[in-house]
Design a protein around this motif. Sequence first.
Motif: not given
Length: 140
Positions: A87-94
Amino acid sequence: MLTVANASTFGSNVIINPDGELDDGQFEICLIEPFPSSAAPGLLYRLYTNGFDASDYTRRLCCRRARISVPGQTQVLVQVDGEPHHVATPVEVEINPSSLQVLVPVNPPKHLSSYAAGVLGLSAATWGVTTGLEGRAECS
């Protein structure tokens, strides 16, 4: 190793997030920092005996949202429920509290209801990033 976890365990009952609660509206970023090989047996023991927080090489951050980046990397290898993905960075998690809907029988057998809760907690709640690189996680 960095793991984003909502449940307390993953894999073969590794306790990566001792205080993990599926319904508290937040997840934890669990970090295992680089460690000398001589520390491996003690760290491994702690991961199976609810001692994650007792190690000098571990820490946890409580979050509702996180942005995870690895300087100099445009992609990272992650595992989502045990399956590897780039996966591409940055990884965003919510987290989306109370968004998982599950159909269950009105009166499930007692042994099935506790088993299903454990399986759902593991499969729906754990996401890990393993890079071996220095990185950054921002929580809110």
